[in-house]
Design an enzyme around this catalytic site. Structure first.
Site, PDB file in Angstrom:
ATOM      1  CB  CYS A 281      -0.867  -0.022   1.249  1.00  0.00           C
ATOM      2  SG  CYS A 281      -1.701  -1.601   1.484  1.00  0.00           S
TER       3      CYS A 281
ATOM      4  NE  ARG B 269       4.080   2.288  -1.739  1.00  0.00           N
ATOM      5  CZ  ARG B 269       5.345   1.879  -1.648  1.00  0.00           C
ATOM      6  NH1 ARG B 269       6.237   2.408  -2.442  1.00  0.00           N
ATOM      7  NH2 ARG B 269       5.684   0.940  -0.799  1.00  0.00           N
TER       8      ARG B 269
ATOM      9  CD1 TRP C 205      -2.172  -4.283  -5.222  1.00  0.00           C
ATOM     10  CD2 TRP C 205      -1.581  -5.822  -3.709  1.00  0.00           C
ATOM     11  NE1 TRP C 205      -2.029  -5.498  -5.868  1.00  0.00           N
ATOM     12  CE2 TRP C 205      -1.677  -6.453  -4.971  1.00  0.00           C
ATOM     13  CE3 TRP C 205      -1.225  -6.601  -2.609  1.00  0.00           C
ATOM     14  CZ2 TRP C 205      -1.424  -7.809  -5.154  1.00  0.00           C
ATOM     15  CZ3 TRP C 205      -0.988  -7.956  -2.794  1.00  0.00           C
ATOM     16  CH2 TRP C 205      -1.081  -8.540  -4.064  1.00  0.00           C
TER      17      TRP C 205
ATOM     18  CG  ASN D  92       3.107  -0.714   2.717  1.00  0.00           C
ATOM     19  OD1 ASN D  92       2.616  -1.713   2.208  1.00  0.00           O
ATOM     20  ND2 ASN D  92       4.312  -0.253   2.394  1.00  0.00           N
ATOM     21  N   GLY D  93       2.063  -3.311   4.685  1.00  0.00           N
ATOM     22  CA  GLY D  93       2.856  -4.496   5.045  1.00  0.00           C
ATOM     23  C   GLY D  93       1.936  -5.672   5.320  1.00  0.00           C
TER      24      GLY D  93
ATOM     25  CD  GLU E 100       9.673  -7.475 -19.646  1.00  0.00           C
ATOM     26  OE1 GLU E 100       9.189  -6.345 -19.439  1.00  0.00           O
ATOM     27  OE2 GLU E 100       9.684  -8.381 -18.777  1.00  0.00           O
TER      28      GLU E 100
ATOM     29  CE  LYS F 284       5.937  -5.313 -18.918  1.00  0.00           C
ATOM     30  NZ  LYS F 284       7.155  -5.517 -18.213  1.00  0.00           N
TER      31      LYS F 284
ATOM     32  CD  GLU G 109       3.310  -6.360 -16.187  1.00  0.00           C
ATOM     33  OE1 GLU G 109       4.384  -6.257 -16.774  1.00  0.00           O
ATOM     34  OE2 GLU G 109       3.181  -6.241 -14.968  1.00  0.00           O
TER      35      GLU G 109
ATOM     36  CG  HIS H 246      10.968 -30.470 -26.614  1.00  0.00           C
ATOM     37  ND1 HIS H 246      11.434 -31.678 -27.064  1.00  0.00           N
ATOM     38  CD2 HIS H 246      11.846 -29.528 -27.066  1.00  0.00           C
ATOM     39  CE1 HIS H 246      12.568 -31.495 -27.733  1.00  0.00           C
ATOM     40  NE2 HIS H 246      12.827 -30.206 -27.767  1.00  0.00           N
TER      41      HIS H 246
ATOM     42  CE  LYS I 221       7.064   0.658 -11.911  1.00  0.00           C
ATOM     43  NZ  LYS I 221       7.182  -0.005 -13.187  1.00  0.00           N
TER      44      LYS I 221
HETATM   45  C1  AGP Z   1       6.762  -5.707 -14.407  1.00  0.00           C
HETATM   46  O1  AGP Z   1       6.132  -5.011 -15.399  1.00  0.00           O
HETATM   47  C2  AGP Z   1       6.049  -5.758 -13.150  1.00  0.00           C
HETATM   48  N1  AGP Z   1       5.700  -4.495 -12.670  1.00  0.00           N
HETATM   49  C3  AGP Z   1       6.717  -6.605 -12.088  1.00  0.00           C
HETATM   50  O2  AGP Z   1       6.899  -7.881 -12.591  1.00  0.00           O
HETATM   51  C4  AGP Z   1       8.063  -6.078 -11.585  1.00  0.00           C
HETATM   52  O3  AGP Z   1       9.035  -6.219 -12.559  1.00  0.00           O
HETATM   53  C5  AGP Z   1       8.481  -6.871 -10.341  1.00  0.00           C
HETATM   54  O4  AGP Z   1       7.494  -6.687  -9.358  1.00  0.00           O
HETATM   55  C6  AGP Z   1       9.838  -6.426  -9.820  1.00  0.00           C
HETATM   56  O5  AGP Z   1       9.805  -5.101  -9.428  1.00  0.00           O
HETATM   57  P1  AGP Z   1      11.182  -4.328  -9.115  1.00  0.00           P
HETATM   58  O6  AGP Z   1      11.980  -4.297 -10.363  1.00  0.00           O
HETATM   59  O7  AGP Z   1      10.722  -2.971  -8.677  1.00  0.00           O
HETATM   60  O8  AGP Z   1      11.870  -5.077  -8.019  1.00  0.00           O
END
Ligand code: AGP
Length: 617
Positions: A2, A27, A73, A99-100, A490, A494, A497, A513, A612
């Site tokens: 959060c 966040r 979150w 937060n936690g 990657e 993208k 997500e 395979h 994020k």
């Molecule tokens: C990637 O688009 C995501 N936001 C997520 O996988 C991110 O890369 C991951 O949480 C790691 O975050 P960081 O690089 O801030 O440690």
């Protein structure tokens, strides 16, 4: 993970609280709330969803120079108003934001219920509020030290907790007084003139003051408008270092772009220039890093490198593995940070451990680094946020200087991480077998990167057409080999997500395979196949998919005319040396996921269920 804010000072708190929550919304955005301490009492306003709906519900904010705010979150309990913060302790004498994750919350909750405390939410955080109220009940007031009782109650309460917290708390019977505390979750204090700001990171504080304190684990801050002090949870006062606040952590405008993700995709050429600035040494044909803190002997004695991270940062670690092993001939292990801590692999001496992270706050990566450090290994961070927990916890590191990345889907951080890893490969290589000439060529190639990305970005319109064609797909495969296998992962991440389409990345040869069973007319395959060592092999893999009626999108070099005879759609990118290809080939993949998500009406910058920086394990 959060976002929390707090304010005590001479101004009305509401403006900072709401603006601060907007800056922390990346966040978590399941629900939000504020508590504002007016003349008579504490007014609490909460709402489900985005900060805007909280601001709408708040309307004209109540006056009050003390306040707390929270954007959520969800970890425990669904995204409802009852589970939104701030939470109340006792019968209203304590108000808290957190937060936690509190791992032993159920046991604590049962004990409090036995004592007659009433719970109104399913959250772990509400337990802390009631615990502090219980602490107050157990601590008689002392006339000579008006704050002591409250500090003691908070110290007692957090002493019971197992898990992580960044929290701020105010008290009904104590106007103008705020306590903040952290363990495992980030928390900073903004030091103003007659006012103090609490926040989960620096972004809400930029523009309010240029002086900041990064709280460390087990520290509490006691704040009034007249001043602040920092204590250790179990012992007394601690001296803290008030640091200048980095200007770049401020408000980030969209600069005319529709979304932060698109803006950050287009910022990549400059982000790479920043990542390389002052780090390429032509005289010795190598790279230089001011913050690694490695002696030439330590550098020379490195026998193994572990690269660890999560999500996109784990993907750049995979690219780094190819680069460092090829250019520096040092064995590299890539570890999911969330697994490394608990897999407990035997790690030899002379192993360097790099934690790769955009935010510098990812709990899994922080825990993995702390675990390897506890075992005596040197830990280094490749990170984008100055002063972040992982930067503070590491023995040294490299900042990306990519600027704030707000879009939840990481883009410029990936390409900057790969660029830094390429420079590290050069740096290690030049202390071993990489010749001066090779070093010179690598530096030349690196310097051409920003222009190559600018050229790659010209495929945007082409990509949009392809996105229109495949926007209704429900499954997509991403395929590449060698350096472009991590890029395939990657690209798939993208798309998953931000568009919520199921997508998988594979080494292209792995298809036969098993995954090739997924191929049909509705499942497009994206082949990442610029010219390179395995080009012909990938071409055969593509033929195998075509033979089974699967639509094929090819990311190919602009000079490649053959590919058009096989692929259904071709997106062209400039030729690049193989070890730098992931930095170029990822651009059309970023744009493809972006355009498909926009066409599907998805919230590109704040996709569902994500945040994020993931500050909980
Ligand atoms: C990637 O688009 C995501 N936001 C997520 O996988 C991110 O890369 C991951 O949480 C790691 O975050 P960081 O690089 O801030 O440690």
């Amino acid at each position: 993970m959060c976002g929390i804010v707090g304010y005590v000072g001479g101004e009305d708190a509401a403006e900072f609280l709401i603006d601060g929550l907007r800056r922390l919304e990346y966040r978590g955005y399941d629900s939000a709330g504020v508590a504002i301490f007016g003349d008579a009492d504490i007014a609490i306003t909460r709402s489900v969803g985005r900060i805007q709906s909280l601001a709408d519900r708040l309307g004209t904010p109540p006056p009050g120079t003390l306040g707390l705010g929270h954007t959520r979150w969800a970890t425990h309990g669904p995204a409802t108003e009852e589970n939104a913060h701030p939470h109340i302790g006792g019968d209203g004498e304590v108000v808290l934001v957190h937060n936690g994750v509190i791992e032993n919350y159920q046991a604590l909750k049962d004990g409090l219920i036995e004592k007659g405390y009433q719970f109104t939410s399913a959250t772990d955080s509400e337990v802390i509020a009631h615990l502090i109220a219980e602490g107050l009940a157990q601590t008689p007031p002392t006339d000579d030290q008006p704050h002591a009782r409250y500090v003691t109650a908070v110290q007692w309460a957090i002493g019971q907790l197992r898990g992580t917290y960044g929290l701020a708390v105010v008290f009904r019977d104590k106007p103008g007084f705020l306590i903040a505390a952290r363990f495992g979750s980030p928390l900073v204090i903004g030091v103003g003139r007659g006012e103090y700001f609490v926040a989960s990171d620096a972004s809400p504080i930029a523009g309010r003051t240029d002086r900041i304190v990064y709280l460390a684990d087990h520290q509490l801050a006691v704040l009034t408008a007249d001043g602040f002090s920092v204590l250790h949870r179990d012992s007394g006062k601690v001296r803290v270092n008030i640091q200048p606040l980095e200007a770049e952590s401020g408000e980030v405008s969209l600069n005319g772009y529709e979304h932060y993700m698109l803006k950050e995709i287009y910022e990549q050429p400059d982000a790479l220039r920043n990542a390389m600035r002052g780090r390429l040494n032509d005289q010795d044909a190598t790279a230089v890093f001011g913050g690694l803190n490695l002696t030439p002997q330590q550098l020379r004695s490195v026998e193994r490198i572990i690269l660890t991270g999560c999500g996109t940062s784990w993907h750049s670690a995979l690219v780094g593995e190819y680069m460092i092993e090829e250019l520096a001939r040092i064995p590299v292990c890539v570890e999911y940070a969330s697994e490394l801590r608990y897999r407990n692999p035997p790690i030899e001496n002379n192993t360097l451990v790099f934690g790769i992270t955009q935010s510098g706050e990812t709990a899994d990566t922080l825990a993995a680094l702390n675990e390897t450090k506890r075992k005596g290994h040197r830990t280094l961070a490749i990170c984008n946020v100055v002063g972040s927990s992982i930067a503070q916890a590491s023995d040294g590191g490299v900042y990306l200087h990519a600027g704030p990345e707000i879009g939840v889907a990481s883009t410029k951080a990936f390409t900057s991480q790969c660029c830094v890893l390429a420079m590290l490969a050069l740096y290690f290589g030049r202390t071993r077998h990489t010749s001066f000439e090779t070093g010179e060529r690598i530096i030349e190639d690196l310097r051409r990167l920003p222009a190559m990305i600018e050229q790659a970005l010209t495929c945007d319109a082409e990509v949009r057409k392809v996105a229109e064609k495949y926007q209704s797909a429900s499954n997509v495969l991403y395929l590449g080999r060698r350096y472009n296998f991590p890029t395939a992962l990657e690209g798939a991440l993208k798309l998953k997500e931000i568009s919520y389409i199921h997508a998988e990345g594979y080494p292209a040869a792995e298809m036969k395979h098993g995954p090739i069973a997924l191929v049909d007319a509705d499942t497009p395959s994206v082949f990442i196949m610029p010219r390179g060592t395995t080009y012909d092999k990938v071409l055969s893999n593509m033929e195998e998919v075509k033979a089974r009626g699967g639509p094929v999108i090819a990311i190919a070099s602009s000079e490649d005319t053959e590919i058009r005879k096989i692929a259904d759609d071709v997106i062209t990118i400039p030729e690049a040396p193989e070890f730098l290809q992931p930095i170029i080939t990822v651009v059309p993949l970023q744009l493809l996921s972006y355009h498909i998500a926009v066409l599907r009406g998805c919230d590109v910058d704040k996709p569902r269920n994500l945040a994020k920086s993931v500050t909980v394990e």
